[in-house]
Write a protein that holds these residues in place. Structure first.
Motif, PDB file in Angstrom:
ATOM      1  N   UNK A  53       0.812  -1.211   0.000  1.00 37.16           N
ATOM      2  CA  UNK A  53       0.000   0.000   0.000  1.00 37.16           C
ATOM      3  C   UNK A  53       0.843   1.258   0.000  1.00 37.16           C
ATOM      4  N   UNK A  54       0.151   2.394   0.086  1.00 34.45           N
ATOM      5  CA  UNK A  54       0.792   3.716   0.044  1.00 34.45           C
ATOM      6  C   UNK A  54       1.390   4.068   1.394  1.00 34.45           C
ATOM      7  N   UNK A  55       2.298   5.035   1.352  1.00 39.15           N
ATOM      8  CA  UNK A  55       2.843   5.647   2.561  1.00 39.15           C
ATOM      9  C   UNK A  55       2.711   7.159   2.408  1.00 39.15           C
ATOM     10  N   UNK A  56       2.371   7.846   3.482  1.00 36.83           N
ATOM     11  CA  UNK A  56       2.328   9.304   3.488  1.00 36.83           C
ATOM     12  C   UNK A  56       3.715   9.773   3.924  1.00 36.83           C
ATOM     13  N   UNK A  57       4.619   9.971   2.962  1.00 34.72           N
ATOM     14  CA  UNK A  57       6.012  10.261   3.298  1.00 34.72           C
ATOM     15  C   UNK A  57       6.249  11.698   3.729  1.00 34.72           C
ATOM     16  N   UNK A  58       5.203  12.535   3.727  1.00 32.99           N
ATOM     17  CA  UNK A  58       5.308  13.863   4.322  1.00 32.99           C
ATOM     18  C   UNK A  58       5.259  13.732   5.847  1.00 32.99           C
ATOM     19  N   UNK A  59       4.604  12.691   6.327  1.00 34.15           N
ATOM     20  CA  UNK A  59       4.454  12.428   7.766  1.00 34.15           C
ATOM     21  C   UNK A  59       5.629  11.558   8.235  1.00 34.15           C
ATOM     22  N   UNK A  60       6.400  12.054   9.189  1.00 36.43           N
ATOM     23  CA  UNK A  60       7.595  11.331   9.639  1.00 36.43           C
ATOM     24  C   UNK A  60       7.242   9.968  10.249  1.00 36.43           C
ATOM     25  N   UNK A  61       6.060   9.831  10.862  1.00 35.81           N
ATOM     26  CA  UNK A  61       5.668   8.530  11.422  1.00 35.81           C
ATOM     27  C   UNK A  61       5.460   7.494  10.328  1.00 35.81           C
ATOM     28  N   UNK A  62       4.853   7.903   9.219  1.00 38.76           N
ATOM     29  CA  UNK A  62       4.667   6.984   8.087  1.00 38.76           C
ATOM     30  C   UNK A  62       6.011   6.651   7.444  1.00 38.76           C
ATOM     31  N   UNK A  63       6.874   7.675   7.301  1.00 35.04           N
ATOM     32  CA  UNK A  63       8.204   7.443   6.728  1.00 35.04           C
ATOM     33  C   UNK A  63       9.000   6.483   7.614  1.00 35.04           C
ATOM     34  N   UNK A  64       8.863   6.649   8.923  1.00 37.27           N
ATOM     35  CA  UNK A  64       9.554   5.766   9.864  1.00 37.27           C
ATOM     36  C   UNK A  64       9.046   4.335   9.742  1.00 37.27           C
ATOM     37  N   UNK A  65       7.730   4.163   9.572  1.00 36.24           N
ATOM     38  CA  UNK A  65       7.183   2.802   9.440  1.00 36.24           C
ATOM     39  C   UNK A  65       7.667   2.144   8.146  1.00 36.24           C
TER      40      UNK A  65
END
Length: 196
Positions: A53-65
């Protein structure tokens, strides 16, 4: 897949490594094309990982996951190649906002590139008005080391380097897209499925 298998690509040597494909759209097509490529070349998908699926890479929590998911699969020594396809589907912010774009660039650097010393490629759409460059804030293009444009010309897709930070630009390359039948897969009418 050439990188994941350590195979040459169009006469260029690759460095074998693990490839992580963040498929924000078209994951099924990526899987089908990967299967055909392996059948045609004798390669495998052992080191080619496709996200679910997608990741919201603007959000550091999503980038971290996303980084943690790569870290769980990474063997700790192989080179890493990350493909973000597409930016729009893995962005989660306003592409025209310089602050959001700067957060995207920083998160890709901090969570995907630096921890794994990875090469990161982002697939991004051109704008409707300015067809020659990617949509959104120019902060993205400013952060790129290399920028390629893919354009349809007649029956071919042409790959042209439009920015090369630390080397000479290579000559454009043309690719003919053709469909291949996928063995063992049929549509609802029982006809064979082809993938480009």
């Amino acid at each position: 897949l050439c990188v994941a298998n350590g195979m040459d690509w169009r006469g260029y040597k690759t460095k074998k490594g693990q490839v992580f494909y963040l498929a924000g759209e078209g994951a099924l097509g990526v899987r089908l094309r990967s299967k055909i490529w392996c059948e045609m070349t004798g390669g495998n998908q052992d080191q080619f990982y496709i996200s679910t699926g997608c990741r919201n890479l603007v959000d550091s929590n999503h980038a971290k996951s996303a980084s943690e998911a790569i870290g769980r699969a990474w063997d700790g020594t192989s080179s890493v190649f990350v493909i973000i396809d597409t930016m729009a589907r893995n962005f989660g912010g306003n592409e025209n906002d310089t602050q959001d774009m700067s957060l995207f660039v920083a998160n890709v650097d901090d969570y995907l590139r630096k921890p794994f010393k990875a090469c990161v490629t982002t697939i991004h759409h051109c704008g409707a008005i300015e067809n020659g460059r990617g949509r959104g804030s120019t902060a993205f293009r400013g952060a790129l080391d290399t920028d390629y444009r893919v354009e349809k010309k007649d029956a071919c897709s042409v790959l042209t380097c439009v920015k090369m930070k630390d080397a000479h630009k290579p000559k454009p390359m043309a690719f003919e897209v053709r469909g291949e039948i996928i063995e063992g897969i049929t549509n609802e009418d029982g006809d064979p499925v082809t993938a480009p």
